[in-house]
Design a protein around this motif. Structure first.
Motif, short mmCIF file in Angstrom:
data_model
loop_
_atom_site.label_atom_id
_atom_site.label_comp_id
_atom_site.label_asym_id
_atom_site.label_seq_id
_atom_site.Cartn_x
_atom_site.Cartn_y
_atom_site.Cartn_z
N ALA A 48 0.87 -1.22 -0.07
CA ALA A 48 0.00 0.21 -0.09
C ALA A 48 0.95 1.13 -0.05
N LEU A 49 1.81 1.26 0.77
CA LEU A 49 2.84 2.40 0.73
C LEU A 49 3.50 2.52 -0.67
N ASP A 50 3.92 1.56 -1.03
CA ASP A 50 4.69 1.47 -2.46
C ASP A 50 3.87 1.73 -3.56
N ALA A 51 2.52 1.61 -3.43
CA ALA A 51 1.58 2.26 -4.44
C ALA A 51 1.60 3.69 -4.80
N ASP A 52 2.19 4.44 -3.61
CA ASP A 52 2.20 5.76 -3.61
C ASP A 52 3.70 5.97 -3.92
N GLN A 53 4.07 6.72 -5.38
CA GLN A 53 5.23 6.84 -5.86
C GLN A 53 6.23 7.58 -4.88
N GLU A 54 5.80 8.92 -4.08
CA GLU A 54 6.56 9.46 -3.24
C GLU A 54 7.23 8.55 -2.18
N LEU A 55 6.16 7.82 -1.87
CA LEU A 55 6.67 6.88 -0.72
C LEU A 55 7.36 5.71 -1.04
N LYS A 56 7.26 5.13 -2.04
CA LYS A 56 7.90 4.12 -2.77
C LYS A 56 9.76 4.48 -2.87
N ALA A 57 9.86 5.72 -3.36
CA ALA A 57 10.95 6.14 -3.59
C ALA A 57 11.70 6.30 -2.14
N LEU A 58 10.98 6.32 -0.80
CA LEU A 58 11.64 6.28 0.40
C LEU A 58 12.18 4.81 1.06
N ASP A 59 11.58 3.72 0.01
CA ASP A 59 12.09 2.53 0.66
C ASP A 59 11.64 2.25 1.94
N LEU A 60 10.43 2.43 2.61
CA LEU A 60 10.07 2.38 3.74
C LEU A 60 10.16 0.88 4.37
N LYS A 61 10.69 0.62 5.70
CA LYS A 61 10.65 -0.74 6.00
C LYS A 61 9.37 -0.91 7.09
N VAL A 62 8.77 -2.12 6.83
CA VAL A 62 7.47 -2.35 7.45
C VAL A 62 7.67 -3.83 8.17
N SER A 63 7.07 -3.41 9.37
CA SER A 63 7.09 -4.85 10.27
C SER A 63 5.67 -4.96 11.20
N SER A 64 5.21 -5.98 11.56
CA SER A 64 3.89 -6.01 12.35
C SER A 64 4.22 -7.05 13.41
N SER A 65 3.56 -6.82 14.45
CA SER A 65 3.27 -7.52 15.70
C SER A 65 2.06 -7.40 16.38
N LYS A 66 1.39 -8.49 16.52
CA LYS A 66 -0.10 -8.53 16.99
C LYS A 66 -0.89 -7.63 16.29
N ALA A 67 -0.66 -7.30 15.04
CA ALA A 67 -1.51 -6.48 14.11
C ALA A 67 -1.05 -4.90 14.50
N GLU A 68 -0.11 -4.66 15.14
CA GLU A 68 0.33 -3.42 15.05
C GLU A 68 1.70 -3.34 14.19
N VAL A 69 1.48 -2.25 13.47
CA VAL A 69 2.31 -2.13 12.42
C VAL A 69 3.35 -1.00 12.55
N THR A 70 4.66 -1.16 12.17
CA THR A 70 5.84 -0.29 12.48
C THR A 70 6.39 0.23 11.14
N ILE A 71 6.17 1.48 10.96
CA ILE A 71 7.04 1.97 9.73
C ILE A 71 8.30 2.63 9.99
N GLU A 72 9.42 2.03 9.17
CA GLU A 72 10.49 3.00 9.51
C GLU A 72 11.33 3.39 8.30
N GLY A 73 12.18 4.32 8.09
CA GLY A 73 12.56 4.86 7.29
C GLY A 73 12.88 6.20 7.13
N PRO A 74 13.45 6.83 6.10
CA PRO A 74 13.85 8.27 6.22
C PRO A 74 12.47 9.01 5.60
#
Length: 105
Positions: A48-74
């Motif tokens: 979903a994040l990579d579907a947005d071209q501006e966010l895709k360029a940031l190459d964000l890292k996504v992880s999840s634990s117990k349905a809590e999602v963490t987004i990391e990156g610049p």
């Protein structure tokens, strides 16, 4: 006659409670089947994040634990962080978003 009415009411009550128990069991089973795993949830949010071209360029890292999602990156501005959080929240199965994006230097 009173005895028959009491028995009829008792049978009706049991039938209704049984119906609710069956419906609750099906609802629990459906929720268990429908809930994505944390790995699947992380992949869905990343897509979903990579579907947005501006966010895709940031190459964000996504992880999840117990349905809590963490987004990391610049990020280059706060609007990117806001947008990423909004997109992640809309993914089915996400309960909470932890946004750890940091300003690029």
């Amino acid at each position: 006659m009173k005895h028959l009415a009491s028995r009829t009411l008792l049978l009706a009550a049991l039938a209704v409670s049984g119906t609710f128990a069956v419906q609750a069991a099906y609802a629990d089973a459906a929720a268990a089947v429908a809930a994505p795993t944390d790995a699947e949830l992380a992949v869905s949010v990343k897509q979903a994040l990579d579907a947005d071209q501006e966010l895709k360029a940031l190459d964000l890292k996504v992880s999840s634990s117990k349905a809590e999602v963490t987004i990391e990156g610049p990020m280059t501005d706060d609007q990117q962080m806001f947008k990423a959080g909004q997109i992640a929240e809309k993914v089915p199965g996400v309960k909470f978003v932890i946004n750890k994006m940091e300003q690029k230097s």
